[in-house]
Design an enzyme around this catalytic site. Structure first.
Site, short mmCIF file in Angstrom:
data_model
loop_
_atom_site.label_atom_id
_atom_site.label_comp_id
_atom_site.label_asym_id
_atom_site.label_seq_id
_atom_site.Cartn_x
_atom_site.Cartn_y
_atom_site.Cartn_z
N LYS A 27 0.84 -1.22 0.00
CA LYS A 27 0.00 0.00 0.00
C LYS A 27 0.86 1.25 0.00
O LYS A 27 2.02 1.23 0.42
CB LYS A 27 -0.95 0.03 1.21
CG LYS A 27 -0.30 0.03 2.60
CD LYS A 27 0.14 1.38 3.11
CE LYS A 27 0.90 1.28 4.42
NZ LYS A 27 1.64 2.47 4.78
N ASP A 157 -2.08 -2.18 9.90
CA ASP A 157 -2.33 -2.16 8.46
C ASP A 157 -2.95 -3.45 7.93
O ASP A 157 -3.18 -3.59 6.73
CB ASP A 157 -1.01 -1.91 7.71
CG ASP A 157 -0.48 -0.50 7.94
OD1 ASP A 157 -1.29 0.43 8.16
OD2 ASP A 157 0.75 -0.32 7.90
O1 C5P Z 1 0.33 -1.70 14.43
P1 C5P Z 1 1.73 -1.87 13.99
O2 C5P Z 1 2.43 -3.02 14.67
O3 C5P Z 1 1.94 -1.87 12.53
O4 C5P Z 1 2.50 -0.57 14.52
C1 C5P Z 1 3.91 -0.49 14.59
C2 C5P Z 1 4.27 0.69 15.46
O5 C5P Z 1 3.89 1.91 14.80
C3 C5P Z 1 3.53 0.74 16.80
O6 C5P Z 1 4.23 0.02 17.77
C4 C5P Z 1 3.54 2.23 17.10
O7 C5P Z 1 4.79 2.62 17.59
C5 C5P Z 1 3.40 2.85 15.72
N1 C5P Z 1 2.00 3.17 15.38
C6 C5P Z 1 1.36 4.20 16.03
N2 C5P Z 1 0.07 4.52 15.72
C7 C5P Z 1 -0.59 3.83 14.75
C8 C5P Z 1 0.04 2.79 14.06
C9 C5P Z 1 1.34 2.48 14.40
O8 C5P Z 1 1.94 4.85 16.91
N3 C5P Z 1 -1.84 4.16 14.46
#
Ligand code: C5P
Length: 324
Positions: A27, A157
């Site tokens: 994406k 995501d």
């Molecule tokens: O959800 P995901 O594991 O992809 O997120 C990775 C990191 O990105 C999280 O640990 C956080 O630090 C950051 N993040 C965030 N807010 C979001 C998505 C991701 O702070 N909405």
């Protein structure tokens, strides 16, 4: 899921008796607006995702034991964990725990084309692929909504990787709603030699906000994503180019100053607009036509800051069973 849907699903991606293959798209974010970090450690977002025709393939093979194993090949495969920390393995294990039985095992093979730590949700794509492939292989009774919900628990995501197309993402980015687009868009992706960690980019965003050098976005304002949605409705790439926006671009560029040079080179070389993809470091350039995207890709590939370039069309379908 009805019995018919379940058996059609099983037939479509079946490879012989004991394996299922799924392909899942990368994406880009056409708009990524980020609020202050919340108490849960995450940032509330208002984002517009677009899936692009760059796919990882996830194959799930039945095992006679209860192990869940993964092996990865293709782009940056050496950078992907091959143990229980791999997000696709965690997704398969979570799916089995919630909807399956303890006797189920699977060997996952991931063929990567999406850059690792590139800001294009490659890890989430593989986890989404594992959810769809394993739920089909194991013939689990699990609805799409249940898959999305489980995906959201595992990574922000993942619901969009399941959905694909073009979609508005709210909350942590996990509350996804499709957005209708009449047109194809032509993107050039400029990949970097090294990945960038998403948490470190969000952390740098927080620092800049703390120093009043950056303003967090009011993601509760429903009009925030309107310019991008209006541009998508118009179908005009030039209109979309004018409204691309990414609140993580400044922190990503501060961590990787060479990205500013890549973005400037892309617009000089004829892109309608260029933007850091998600948390970076991949850069995405919107082009007027397939021919101009080929020219731009060749020109950007000359830059020492760029490891390789790809021309991709969008929007692409979300995770789907794939018999090839
Ligand atoms: O959800 P995901 O594991 O992809 O997120 C990775 C990191 O990105 C999280 O640990 C956080 O630090 C950051 N993040 C965030 N807010 C979001 C998505 C991701 O702070 N909405």
């Amino acid at each position: 899921m009805t019995e018919f849907e379940s058996s059609a699903k099983w037939a479509a991606g079946r490879l012989g008796q004991s394996a299922v293959r799924v392909r899942v798209p990368a994406k880009v974010n056409l708009a990524l607006r980020v609020a202050r970090r919340g108490e849960d450690g995450f940032h509330q977002l208002a984002t517009v995702f677009q899936a692009v025709e760059l796919f990882d393939q996830v194959t799930a093979q039945r095992r006679s034991d209860t192990k869940i194993q993964v092996r990865t090949s293709g782009l940056h495969a050496d950078r992907v964990a091959d143990d229980h920390t791999n997000l696709a393995v965690r997704a398969a294990a979570a799916l089995r725990d919630r909807f399956g039985t303890p006797d189920l095992g699977v060997s996952l093979s991931i063929e990567k084309s999406i850059p690792v730590a590139g800001g294009m949700a490659g890890g989430s794509a593989d986890a989404a692929g594992a959810l769809l492939a394993c739920s089909t292989l194991w013939q689990l009774s699990v609805s799409n909504d249940e898959l999305y919900e489980l995906g959201a628990e595992l990574g922000s995501d993942i619901p969009f990787a399941l959905l694909g197309g073009t979609a508005l993402g709210l909350g942590r980015g996990t509350d996804v709603t499709p957005v209708l687009t009449g047109e194809n868009y032509y993107w050039v992706l400029a990949l970097s030699h090294r990945g960038l960690s998403t948490p470190s980019v969000y952390q740098h965003f927080d620092q800049l906000v703390g120093q009043a050098l950056l303003s967090p976005s009011d993601v509760n304002d429903p009009s925030l994503s309107k310019p991008v949605i209006d541009a998508l409705t118009s179908g005009q790439a030039t209109q979309l180019a004018a409204v691309l926006v990414n609140d993580l671009q400044e922190p990503a560029c501060q961590l990787r100053p060479e990205l500013r040079e890549v973005l400037a080179a892309g617009t000089r070389a004829g892109a309608l607009a260029g933007i850091v993809s998600g948390s970076g470091p991949s850069c995405a350039f919107l082009c007027a036509s397939p021919a101009s995207s080929q020219q731009l890709a060749a020109s950007l590939a000359e830059l020492e800051q760029v490891s390789s370039t790809l021309c991709v069309r969008a929007p692409a379908s979300g995770a789907q069973l794939w018999a090839r």
